[in-house]
Design a protein around this motif. Sequence first.
Motif, mmCIF file in Angstrom:
data_model
loop_
_atom_site.group_PDB
_atom_site.id
_atom_site.type_symbol
_atom_site.label_atom_id
_atom_site.label_comp_id
_atom_site.label_asym_id
_atom_site.label_seq_id
_atom_site.Cartn_x
_atom_site.Cartn_y
_atom_site.Cartn_z
ATOM 1 N N SER A 40 23.418 46.927 97.527
ATOM 2 C CA SER A 40 22.289 47.835 97.319
ATOM 3 C C SER A 40 21.238 47.641 98.400
ATOM 4 C CB SER A 40 21.665 47.573 95.950
ATOM 5 O OG SER A 40 20.501 48.344 95.768
ATOM 6 N N PRO A 41 20.829 48.712 99.093
ATOM 7 C CA PRO A 41 19.749 48.587 100.076
ATOM 8 C C PRO A 41 18.395 48.435 99.386
ATOM 9 C CG PRO A 41 20.394 50.867 99.861
ATOM 10 C CD PRO A 41 21.344 50.073 99.003
ATOM 11 N N GLU A 42 17.390 48.092 100.157
ATOM 12 C CA GLU A 42 16.069 47.859 99.596
ATOM 13 C C GLU A 42 15.461 49.115 98.978
ATOM 14 O OE1 GLU A 42 13.563 46.134 102.501
ATOM 15 O OE2 GLU A 42 14.706 44.261 102.650
ATOM 16 N N CYS A 43 15.933 50.310 99.388
ATOM 17 C CA CYS A 43 15.344 51.541 98.857
ATOM 18 C C CYS A 43 15.645 51.732 97.378
ATOM 19 C CB CYS A 43 15.827 52.749 99.655
ATOM 20 S SG CYS A 43 17.613 52.989 99.631
ATOM 21 N N ILE A 44 16.655 51.017 96.832
ATOM 22 C CA ILE A 44 16.914 51.086 95.395
ATOM 23 C C ILE A 44 15.917 50.156 94.709
ATOM 24 C CG2 ILE A 44 18.642 50.907 93.587
ATOM 25 C CD1 ILE A 44 19.271 52.928 95.823
ATOM 26 N N GLN A 45 15.085 50.713 93.867
ATOM 27 C CA GLN A 45 13.963 49.961 93.307
ATOM 28 C C GLN A 45 14.446 48.803 92.431
ATOM 29 O OE1 GLN A 45 11.413 52.855 91.413
ATOM 30 N NE2 GLN A 45 11.547 54.249 93.151
ATOM 31 N N SER A 46 13.902 47.607 92.708
ATOM 32 C CA SER A 46 14.388 46.383 92.059
ATOM 33 C C SER A 46 14.032 46.316 90.581
ATOM 34 C CB SER A 46 13.825 45.163 92.789
ATOM 35 O OG SER A 46 12.404 45.187 92.754
ATOM 36 N N THR A 47 12.994 47.021 90.171
ATOM 37 C CA THR A 47 12.568 46.971 88.757
ATOM 38 C C THR A 47 13.050 48.175 87.963
ATOM 39 O OG1 THR A 47 10.475 48.072 89.321
ATOM 40 C CG2 THR A 47 10.510 45.660 89.369
ATOM 41 N N PHE A 48 13.922 48.999 88.559
ATOM 42 C CA PHE A 48 14.334 50.239 87.901
ATOM 43 C C PHE A 48 15.341 49.950 86.794
ATOM 44 C CE2 PHE A 48 16.276 54.554 87.865
ATOM 45 C CZ PHE A 48 15.113 55.264 87.592
ATOM 46 N N SER A 49 15.540 50.936 85.913
ATOM 47 C CA SER A 49 16.437 50.771 84.769
ATOM 48 C C SER A 49 17.897 50.658 85.169
ATOM 49 C CB SER A 49 16.271 51.947 83.798
ATOM 50 O OG SER A 49 14.968 51.986 83.260
ATOM 51 N N ILE A 50 18.240 51.102 86.367
ATOM 52 C CA ILE A 50 19.614 50.987 86.855
ATOM 53 C C ILE A 50 19.597 50.250 88.177
ATOM 54 C CG2 ILE A 50 21.643 52.250 87.683
ATOM 55 C CD1 ILE A 50 21.021 54.452 85.760
ATOM 56 N N ARG A 51 20.494 49.285 88.316
ATOM 57 C CA ARG A 51 20.658 48.550 89.556
ATOM 58 C C ARG A 51 22.119 48.615 89.979
ATOM 59 N NH1 ARG A 51 17.648 47.541 93.101
ATOM 60 N NH2 ARG A 51 18.400 45.459 93.583
ATOM 61 N N VAL A 52 22.356 48.699 91.276
ATOM 62 C CA VAL A 52 23.717 48.736 91.798
ATOM 63 C C VAL A 52 23.875 47.658 92.861
ATOM 64 C CG1 VAL A 52 24.037 51.186 91.336
ATOM 65 C CG2 VAL A 52 23.128 50.480 93.541
ATOM 66 N N GLY A 53 25.100 47.206 93.043
ATOM 67 C CA GLY A 53 25.359 46.180 94.039
ATOM 68 C C GLY A 53 26.823 45.815 94.080
ATOM 69 N N GLU A 54 27.124 44.740 94.801
ATOM 70 C CA GLU A 54 28.508 44.306 94.951
ATOM 71 C C GLU A 54 29.163 44.000 93.605
ATOM 72 O OE1 GLU A 54 30.250 44.330 97.552
ATOM 73 O OE2 GLU A 54 28.907 44.283 99.297
ATOM 74 N N SER A 55 28.369 43.548 92.637
ATOM 75 C CA SER A 55 28.921 43.170 91.338
ATOM 76 C C SER A 55 29.055 44.339 90.380
ATOM 77 C CB SER A 55 28.055 42.070 90.705
ATOM 78 O OG SER A 55 26.724 42.532 90.523
ATOM 79 N N GLY A 56 28.659 45.539 90.800
ATOM 80 C CA GLY A 56 28.785 46.709 89.944
ATOM 81 C C GLY A 56 27.447 47.328 89.607
ATOM 82 N N VAL A 57 27.312 47.792 88.364
ATOM 83 C CA VAL A 57 26.117 48.514 87.923
ATOM 84 C C VAL A 57 25.522 47.787 86.726
ATOM 85 C CG1 VAL A 57 25.192 50.727 87.166
ATOM 86 C CG2 VAL A 57 27.190 50.675 88.654
ATOM 87 N N THR A 58 24.205 47.600 86.757
ATOM 88 C CA THR A 58 23.486 47.029 85.621
ATOM 89 C C THR A 58 22.536 48.082 85.073
ATOM 90 O OG1 THR A 58 23.574 44.816 86.598
ATOM 91 C CG2 THR A 58 21.973 45.183 84.827
ATOM 92 N N LEU A 59 22.594 48.313 83.774
ATOM 93 C CA LEU A 59 21.738 49.295 83.112
ATOM 94 C C LEU A 59 20.934 48.598 82.027
ATOM 95 C CD1 LEU A 59 22.556 52.885 82.056
ATOM 96 C CD2 LEU A 59 21.807 51.293 80.300
ATOM 97 N N ARG A 60 19.644 48.883 81.974
ATOM 98 C CA ARG A 60 18.786 48.357 80.919
ATOM 99 C C ARG A 60 18.577 49.444 79.876
ATOM 100 N NH1 ARG A 60 15.159 46.606 83.965
ATOM 101 N NH2 ARG A 60 13.604 48.262 83.800
ATOM 102 N N GLY A 61 19.072 49.226 78.665
ATOM 103 C CA GLY A 61 19.039 50.216 77.600
ATOM 104 C C GLY A 61 17.652 50.419 77.020
ATOM 105 N N HIS A 62 17.546 51.307 76.034
ATOM 106 C CA HIS A 62 16.228 51.669 75.508
ATOM 107 C C HIS A 62 15.591 50.529 74.727
ATOM 108 C CE1 HIS A 62 18.676 52.504 71.892
ATOM 109 N NE2 HIS A 62 17.545 52.372 71.216
ATOM 110 N N ARG A 63 16.363 49.563 74.283
ATOM 111 C CA ARG A 63 15.791 48.392 73.613
ATOM 112 C C ARG A 63 15.539 47.243 74.590
ATOM 113 N NH1 ARG A 63 20.016 49.721 69.909
ATOM 114 N NH2 ARG A 63 19.215 50.700 68.007
ATOM 115 N N GLY A 64 15.786 47.489 75.864
ATOM 116 C CA GLY A 64 15.573 46.466 76.864
ATOM 117 C C GLY A 64 16.798 45.618 77.145
ATOM 118 N N GLN A 65 17.878 45.837 76.390
ATOM 119 C CA GLN A 65 19.078 45.040 76.583
ATOM 120 C C GLN A 65 19.791 45.460 77.875
ATOM 121 O OE1 GLN A 65 18.825 47.644 74.690
ATOM 122 N NE2 GLN A 65 20.753 48.727 74.382
ATOM 123 N N LYS A 66 20.417 44.493 78.533
ATOM 124 C CA LYS A 66 21.132 44.777 79.768
ATOM 125 C C LYS A 66 22.620 44.981 79.501
ATOM 126 C CE LYS A 66 18.142 42.602 83.208
ATOM 127 N NZ LYS A 66 18.065 41.630 84.334
#
Length: 904
Positions: free
Chosen positions: A791-817
Amino acid sequence: MLYEKGIAFRFTLVLLSLVPLCVQHAPAMSSASQSHHSVFSFSDTWHVLGPFQTGTREATWGADPLEYLGGFRHLEYDPTATFWSSLPTNATASWNTTRPVRTTSDATSANASLSIAYSNVDWNFLKVIYGWAAVQYQAWVRGELVVGGNETQHVILHTDSILEFWVDDEHYFGGDYYSFRNAPPVIHLKPGSHKLDIRLVREVRAFGGILEPTIDVVVDVRRVSRSLELVKPGILMSDVVDGKLASPIASVYLINSGEEDIEIVDIQPSKLTSDNSFVGAQALLTEGINIGEQSQHTPPRVTLVAGQTRPIAFNISLPTHHDSVMEYEVTYRTLDGTDTTSTLRVSQALHYVSISEPHKITFLHPGGIVSYAMLRPPAKNATCLPGQTRLPVLLQFHGAAVEADLPQVNRALDPVSDLCAWVLFPTGVTSWSGDDWHNWGFADVEAAIAAIPDWIGNVGWSGLGVDTDRWIVSGHSNGGQGTYYALTHRPDKVLAAAPVSGYASIQKYVPYELWQPADPRRTGVISASLNSYRHEMLMPNAQGIPVQQQHGSMDGNVPAYHSRLLAEQLSRTGVIGRNPSYNEVEGREHWWPSVMTTPELVDFYYNQTKSKEKLPRKMVQFLLVVGDPGDMGGKNGIRVKRLEDPGRYGKVFVSGHSIKTSNIQDLEFDVALWNESVVLDGEELDLAGTAAAAVPSLTACKSVDGWDIRTTDTRVQRNGRQLGSMTAILRSHGPFVIRHSGSAHTSHIALQISRNLHQYFHADAVIVSSPSYTLPADTTGNVITLVTGSSPECIQSTFSIRVGESGVTLRGHRGQKQQYGDEATGTAFLQPLDGERLELVLWGTNEEGLRQAARLVPMLPGVGQPDFVILGESAKWKGIEGALAMGFFDANWRVTPSSVVESW
């Protein structure tokens, strides 16, 4: 839809026989026999595999059954092979052969027309059960393009009525489904045979519902110059009205057909008049900069990457002499390390018209492109009310597949030439109105209305003025649907509406029945992303507005059921009461010459253009229903600014000073209408005291502690043009910016996205190749970012979705990852930028995953893309059921409860 769905001139270029695949076609003339000097030729025999089911607009999501087997491109022709399919007899699809209905070939081009049909499907019986949805299906066809000679040939490839195809091992998604021929791909072909794999997708809106269920397509290859060329002949410019140019804004459509990037240096007149008084055409070259602020001496330069098509805007002015043609020279240079410049000459015949006739005006669309509309100012013999100094705008929306400059559109109101109104025929940018008069298309409507005061200054108009906030809206077919959209989304500006032969919604037109099976929660997310376009749900917004509906009783294109359904819904709002203003014309079909000037419509036009009713209306009781606040204007001085959950409708019920809400987070009040106390969800709010701050509007904000009133709103939240589903990316102010890392595969996908945006919206895009993902300075448009792997720096680090070499991380509506590793192949999601701008991030684990995500960039209306989608491998054949997660972001860019987040 004046001639929509293949009924009239939609497919004049394809006059094909309807022959089942299992019947041997008559031999077609081979390309070689047509010309001894042919460089290109298409194969005489093509291999076809199908049919397979598909739903309305489902192809964008993939949903190709053959992908389960690795994809059609990996299958070899085998007449004994069988494939499971829900459509044919015995649940069996197989290979067949077909021959082109027509082929042509010469030294610089070749063309093949194909007509595919199936006799082993009982279409009539399926239609009895599923209606028009049953005659939508998909198949694949394979042929060859042979390139002769000893040199690489550089060509453009037109793919009429085709959405997806492969050339050898290169994938192209987007094609040219409406046969626009706006942005063909540039392909460089070595001598020899090249494989063409074409996905055939039949849809009723493009091919028709009452005709035989054939798929008729054209592939056309043409040699290019390997330099800068016109992709469309001529110059888009206004008419000359009584000797004056209606607008100084013009545009040309250019394609870089070479293999090196090209920079446009300047655009100037190609010659001077005899007295040297020609005012130079100073280029307004739009590289994401505010066009109105260009310097007359240092115009910015525009880059067309290799293979790209772009619209180039510039200023023009008339010579003092009465010339018949305008000629310009585009100066450019190839970015190959040399400073040599070249020129391309473009010309346009001038069209001189009287000021009393409908004529072409040009203006700037918010997306930074030049668009046009046809304008008819009030006639000198118009008998208006005493003291009436500013007249309303009468909008006439055209149907699909026709242009506003056609006489059957802009001459439709000639029998009422003395109306007390400014009659405006907008285009919606394209002949299909971009996205059905919704987002991109409706922004074009509002820009056209705003251009009328500029026209008044340009031509020196001294007649009655215009009130750009009073609209009488009318339109035919798709334009009738656009009329419903304006009626329900801008009720405070609509004085009256006359929808003619319009459909209620895309889902009602052709039901989304035969999609691949999916969890109802997933189909619910897709449906919710289209909430703003289901007019049958939004009719309460039309309360208090005079409406005159009309439909032909024998309409086989848009069944009269649509108008009947909406008449019923309108009657329940008190709009047309016990005596509905509904005119069903006995024995008439979809269109006839006087369809827009029946006696009922003529009376309606005259009565409403003389209306003294004040806008916005102040009503005692009404209901406001909102699907997307980003699309929605106010009703009776109240506007919804944000919903609690964008995946559900928001409702505001007003009865006197009592207001009840459902799923509403923020409400805006116009203080001119609302300056007293109100009871909002049982809580009394003093608008009068706050209104003393002398502001035009107040905002009521909901929190856990209840409602509070604010004169200013400084919260950093999702707002304005950022609201809505993924189609909100189309609310770009300035050209799109497509940025990528610079690799070969991201370059190809970036170019394809740019091509699709121009093909279907005439939109402009700046393609930026940079490993650091930097943006050009002063960028004003929305951004589309392509990423693979890390993921390049333009992908916001505090956003609800993160992408990278390990795949995709999503933070749900209850805050769970929720972590998606190898199972996530790609994702597409919106994230905020400054100034109400948006960024659409497309990420893939590799090139194939990025291609899959890139299919979701908005292109065709009705697809239904929510704010975010995380795709799994199976989405290629399962469609939306193969999405691991999908849904919406709330005002704080958090995932909403209505989203689907699958544990893995």
